[in-house]
Design a protein around this motif. Sequence first.
Motif, short mmCIF file in Angstrom:
data_model
loop_
_atom_site.label_atom_id
_atom_site.label_comp_id
_atom_site.label_asym_id
_atom_site.label_seq_id
_atom_site.Cartn_x
_atom_site.Cartn_y
_atom_site.Cartn_z
N ARG A 35 0.83 -1.20 0.00
CA ARG A 35 0.00 0.00 0.00
C ARG A 35 0.88 1.26 0.00
N LEU A 38 2.22 1.70 -3.48
CA LEU A 38 1.18 2.18 -4.39
C LEU A 38 0.98 3.67 -4.22
N TYR A 39 0.85 4.12 -2.98
CA TYR A 39 0.64 5.54 -2.71
C TYR A 39 1.84 6.37 -3.17
N GLU A 42 1.99 6.98 -6.89
CA GLU A 42 1.03 8.00 -7.31
C GLU A 42 1.56 9.40 -6.98
N TRP A 48 -1.50 11.94 -7.16
CA TRP A 48 -2.17 11.86 -5.86
C TRP A 48 -3.33 12.86 -5.82
N LYS A 125 -6.75 -4.11 -14.75
CA LYS A 125 -5.71 -4.45 -13.76
C LYS A 125 -4.74 -5.48 -14.33
N ASP A 145 -0.51 -4.64 -7.46
CA ASP A 145 -1.41 -3.52 -7.18
C ASP A 145 -1.41 -2.56 -8.37
N PRO A 147 -3.21 1.23 -9.27
CA PRO A 147 -4.04 2.30 -8.71
C PRO A 147 -5.31 2.53 -9.53
N SER A 148 -6.38 2.90 -8.84
CA SER A 148 -7.67 3.11 -9.50
C SER A 148 -7.61 4.14 -10.63
#
Length: 282
Positions: A35, A38-39, A42, A48, A125, A145, A147-148
């Motif tokens: 996680r 992933l963040y 971005e 972000w 994905k 992962d 990201p959306s």
Amino acid sequence: MNIPIPTATLVTVTPEMAREWLEANENNRNVRDRRVDLYSSEMEAGDWMITGEGVKFDWNGRLFDGQHRLKAVIKAGVPVQMFAFHNLDPEAQKVVDTGAKRTAADALRFAGITRFVSEIASMAKIVIAWDEGGYRRSGSNSHPDVPSPAITDWSLENIEAATAAADLASQVYRSPFPVLSRSTLAAALFMISRVDEAEARKFAADMIDLRLSGAGDPLYTLHRRIESAIKSREAVGTAGQLFFYFRAWNARRKGERLSVIKIGSANTAAGVATDIAVPAPI
């Protein structure tokens, strides 16, 4: 006791500020490195987004939510805007993140996509991960992962071809041909269609109509392999399913006889894992 009034402030959080705030991190859940990765990716890419979520402190000054965001700021090494909530009731931690999560499919609906929404979100994905080097070992059960925002962007950019692949996969799913995952089949058909759209459609049509030539026919072997997996309740991950389709597809393209489709070991260190063949023209 005078209960403090909760506040919410939009703050530009620097890596130094994130380190300082993390010093107040107590009794929080375990950090999930994926996680954080992933963040941070971005944040580094400038993707972000400011949402109603943020970092949360109770009225004792303890950080009880937002550690992944703060660790991502440190890893990315860039300042990022997010909300900071202060003076929250310490009991609020018990109900954080317990509501229904918005899925990637929800994001596609918000973007105006109405057909095969769940299938396209899952397909996106898989294809994005494949294009970035994922799912290359047939025995792997990992799920990269994605990201959306990347899923939404990919889906909008490829909506026509993605819808066509999802439609074909749904037709195969409704036919007698066995299918483990409709979304994974759709992703495989999408990637195959990038090589030869007409042949990809014929590949799916032959599945739908069960045009199988018996032993040695790659499609016949594919049918029996998937049927066996379903009957034995074999756990075949996304990588393994892609391998099934690409192995049969490549054998058909080359005119090869194919009698066995065997998933390799996930133990790449032992050198026995089976590489998924990249669909390519012969």
